[in-house]
Design a protein around this motif. Structure first.
Motif, short mmCIF file in Angstrom:
data_model
loop_
_atom_site.label_atom_id
_atom_site.label_comp_id
_atom_site.label_asym_id
_atom_site.label_seq_id
_atom_site.Cartn_x
_atom_site.Cartn_y
_atom_site.Cartn_z
N MET A 1 0.85 -1.19 0.00
CA MET A 1 0.00 0.00 0.00
C MET A 1 0.88 1.24 0.00
O MET A 1 1.94 1.26 0.63
N GLU A 2 0.43 2.26 -0.73
CA GLU A 2 1.20 3.49 -0.78
C GLU A 2 0.27 4.69 -0.94
O GLU A 2 -0.88 4.55 -1.40
N ARG A 3 0.76 5.85 -0.56
CA ARG A 3 0.01 7.08 -0.74
C ARG A 3 0.88 8.10 -1.46
O ARG A 3 2.09 8.16 -1.24
N TRP A 4 0.24 8.88 -2.30
CA TRP A 4 0.96 9.88 -3.08
C TRP A 4 0.73 11.26 -2.50
O TRP A 4 -0.40 11.62 -2.16
N PHE A 5 1.81 12.02 -2.42
CA PHE A 5 1.73 13.38 -1.89
C PHE A 5 2.50 14.33 -2.81
O PHE A 5 3.53 13.97 -3.35
N ILE A 6 1.99 15.55 -2.94
CA ILE A 6 2.72 16.60 -3.65
C ILE A 6 3.51 17.40 -2.62
O ILE A 6 2.95 17.83 -1.61
N LYS A 7 4.81 17.55 -2.85
CA LYS A 7 5.62 18.37 -1.94
C LYS A 7 5.13 19.81 -2.04
O LYS A 7 4.90 20.33 -3.14
N ASN A 8 5.00 20.44 -0.91
CA ASN A 8 4.53 21.83 -0.91
C ASN A 8 5.38 22.66 0.03
O ASN A 8 4.92 23.10 1.07
N LYS A 9 6.62 22.87 -0.33
CA LYS A 9 7.50 23.71 0.47
C LYS A 9 7.13 25.17 0.29
O LYS A 9 6.77 25.60 -0.81
N SER A 10 7.22 25.93 1.35
CA SER A 10 6.81 27.35 1.29
C SER A 10 7.73 28.14 0.37
O SER A 10 8.93 27.88 0.29
N ILE A 461 5.94 13.69 -4.79
CA ILE A 461 6.23 14.16 -6.15
C ILE A 461 6.43 15.67 -6.12
O ILE A 461 5.99 16.36 -5.21
N ASP A 462 7.12 16.15 -7.15
CA ASP A 462 7.42 17.58 -7.22
C ASP A 462 6.23 18.40 -7.71
O ASP A 462 6.22 19.62 -7.57
N GLY A 463 5.25 17.73 -8.28
CA GLY A 463 4.06 18.44 -8.74
C GLY A 463 3.36 17.69 -9.86
O GLY A 463 3.92 16.74 -10.42
N ASN A 464 2.14 18.10 -10.17
CA ASN A 464 1.44 17.55 -11.32
C ASN A 464 1.99 18.20 -12.59
O ASN A 464 2.30 19.40 -12.61
#
Length: 595
Positions: A1-10, A461-464
């Protein structure tokens, strides 16, 4: 099982366009916490002049003065290294560097099975019998307080160069470092060391020591880089150091020097490995050259690699390199068999249901490949994993961990069951009596505080990135961020609802999939390394068999997937095109999704 996240550094609000980069590259840099104008400039333009000064390492001056004192007296100096890539290259750098400035120097490397890791009394006795006056360790020694005292009792001076975590004890609720009582200790992880970047490997610590000695002796800087930068880069990649800060500089320039090297041993290794010299990259260091070097220390003696690197006859060096390749194939076979045995035990004994930290003991495994197997099990199940087997009177093991579990810190809480232990956050090595194993496992279970959430693999991930925004210009800008590796991974993007227009199953083992994916009338070729049966079974969970068969037969389909991917260049028959390298995927099976 895995979850995907977009990195959101300020976003600190840097005017990034003035730096000649676009918003995609800017976001990638922020995601790697490169978030000042100065850091961005330094990252995009790595310079050797930006390497940290060796004098910033604690005890550098003390160690150098002691070495030069022994050198002036023509005293015998013995280097004691380690049997992995970092240890071998550290030994090579120190041995060759000290030779260059006229030292009476020799080296010794412990045998993995007969000696175990690091300096020990047996190696010290050998040095004493040989009339050695000074021992210099490399890539080991920080946890060898007893051995250091033994060397000094024999009248031998000792300098430790290492990069591993400093052992600690708790006295009166205060944590205290156990630093060996050597003449000098160079290790950036000492709390009293002011070196600005502690995540360097053992070979880079050795590299810094020779750099400072060469500076004192007036050896040309270009000669220093030409002789040692490739080895420092090789060790940095193979010891999985983060490719940021000065590690990025070392690897960037180390690769350039390696592509142009005249070093007989390295060239023989490159030729025997069927690597095109001009194409050498981080991948070749970490997955071809490094494992080939490691095979000697894993199956025979790492001294064989030193013989290769010091060989002056190219034909002899090439034969030695070919033997290393044969050893590497043998190591791969042993690894596959051991992995299957461990995996079978995990499933037959339902260990995943019983333990969040996997500690698996099987008799008769080659102890040299336990760390590799632990890493593969960890990757498969996303659990901290320790694999053990019998070794003479004890059982020995190697562990590999996940980000959520500091293996060195957590296992340190259970040290009373262990006869030896060392490592860092993500990996460790240890030994214990077989009769202690059950109590050790129980103690680890009781003290771990992992949650179910911790054991879910997280993909960041770095973004869509929609297919219409992909271009050759973007790919070239991304390549400027290389070399990629730990701490500076190749940028990963996500794309949703891609239609599979074609699917081809390739490779002898049918584990290379090539497909055409489209979105908004834009199409790209994509590749995926996965067993074709697994992929087709995943499709079958959401799509009818007839629809999948039509896809395989080249007919139009209505099958969609989401992907996480890297961008890469495909060079074939003189043609260059962009393709998507799929790292993760999920089937978009809901026919009611608004596409």
């Amino acid at each position: 099982m895995e979850r995907w996240f977009i990195k959101n550094k300020s976003d600190p609000g840097i005017e990034y366009k003035k730096l000649g980069i676009n918003n995609v590259i800017y976001k990638i840099l922020l995601n790697r916490e490169i978030n000042t104008e100065e850091e961005i400039k330094s990252f995009l333009e790595p310079k050797l002049s930006n390497l940290n000064s060796p004098i910033l390492l604690k005890d550098m001056v003390k160690a150098s003065n002691l070495i030069l004192s022994h050198l002036a007296k023509k005293n015998k100096i013995r280097i004691i290294g380690d049997y992995d890539v970092d240890g071998v290259t550290s030994t090579y750098i120190l041995y060759t560097g000290l030779n260059r400035i006229g030292a009476n120097v020799s080296y010794d490397i412990p045998h993995r099975v007969e000696d175990g890791y690091g300096i020990n009394n047996n190696l010290i006795d050998k040095a004493y019998d040989d009339g050695v006056n000074l021992i210099i360790t490399c890539d080991n020694g920080i946890a060898a307080s007893d051995a250091v005292l033994y060397a000094k009792s024999k009248g031998i001076d000792i300098v430790i160069t290492d990069h591993h975590e400093v052992p600690k004890i708790v006295e009166n609720n205060i944590e205290k470092e156990l630093i060996p009582d050597a003449n000098a200790v160079i290790d950036p992880k000492q709390s009293s060391c002011s070196y600005p970047f502690e995540d360097i490997c053992g070979a880079v610590v050795a590299f810094k020591l020779i750099e400072y000695l060469f500076l004192i002796k007036g050896v040309d800087k270009e000669e220093f880089y030409e002789n040692f930068l490739s080895f420092a880069a090789l060790a940095t990649v193979c010891d999985v150091m983060p490719l940021i800060n000065e590690n990025r500089i070392i690897v960037s320039y180390g690769l350039k020097y390696l592509r142009e090297t005249k070093h007989l041993g390295l060239n023989a290794l490159i030729e025997a490995s069927d690597v095109k010299k001009n194409d050498i990259d981080v991948y070749h260091l970490g997955f071809i050259l490094g494992p080939t070097i490691n095979s000697s220390g894993r199956l025979e003696s790492a001294k064989y690699v030193l013989d290769l690197l010091l060989e002056k006859d190219y034909n002899v060096a090439l034969e030695k390199a070919k033997k290393l390749r044969e050893l590497n194939y043998e190591r791969k076979e042993l690894t596959i068999k051991a992995f299957n045995v461990i995996d079978e035990k995990i499933n037959s004994e339902n260990l995943l249901d019983k333990h969040k930290v996997l500690i698996v003991y099987v008799e008769g495994l080659n102890e040299s490949i336990l760390g590799i197997v632990a890493g593969k099990i960890k990757e498969k199940y996303y659990r901290p994993t320790l694999v053990l087997s019998d070794s003479r009177d004890l059982i020995k093991g190697s562990g590999r961990s996940i980000e959520e579990y500091n293996m060195f810190k957590e296992f340190s809480k259970c040290k009373e069951y262990l006869t030896s232990f060392g490592g860092h956050k993500m990996a460790c090595g240890l030994a214990l009596p077989l009769e202690n194993l059950e109590d050790f496992i129980k103690d680890v279970d009781e003290k771990e505080n992992l949650t179910e959430e911790d054991l879910i693999r997280k993909i960041y991930i770095d973004g869509n990135l929609k297919l219409k925004y992909i271009s050759m210009n973007l790919l070239k800008e991304i390549e400027n961020l290389a070399p990629f590796g730990n701490g500076n991974s190749a940028p990963k993007f996500g794309a949703k609802n891609l239609k599979i227009n074609s699917l081809n199953i390739l490779g002898k083992n049918k584990n290379f999939l090539k497909m055409t994916l489209s979105q908004d009338n834009i199409s790209y070729t994509a590749t995926l390394f996965e067993d074709s049966e697994i992929f087709l079974n995943n499709l079958a969970k959401y799509y009818e068999r007839e629809e999948i068969m039509e896809l395989l037969q080249g007919r139009p389909s209505n099958i969609f997937i989401d992907i996480i991917f890297n961008l890469e260049l495909n060079k074939f028959n003189g043609n260059i095109s962009i393709q998507l390298k799929i790292k993760n995927y999920r089937i978009t099976g809901d026919k009611n999704v608004n596409r």
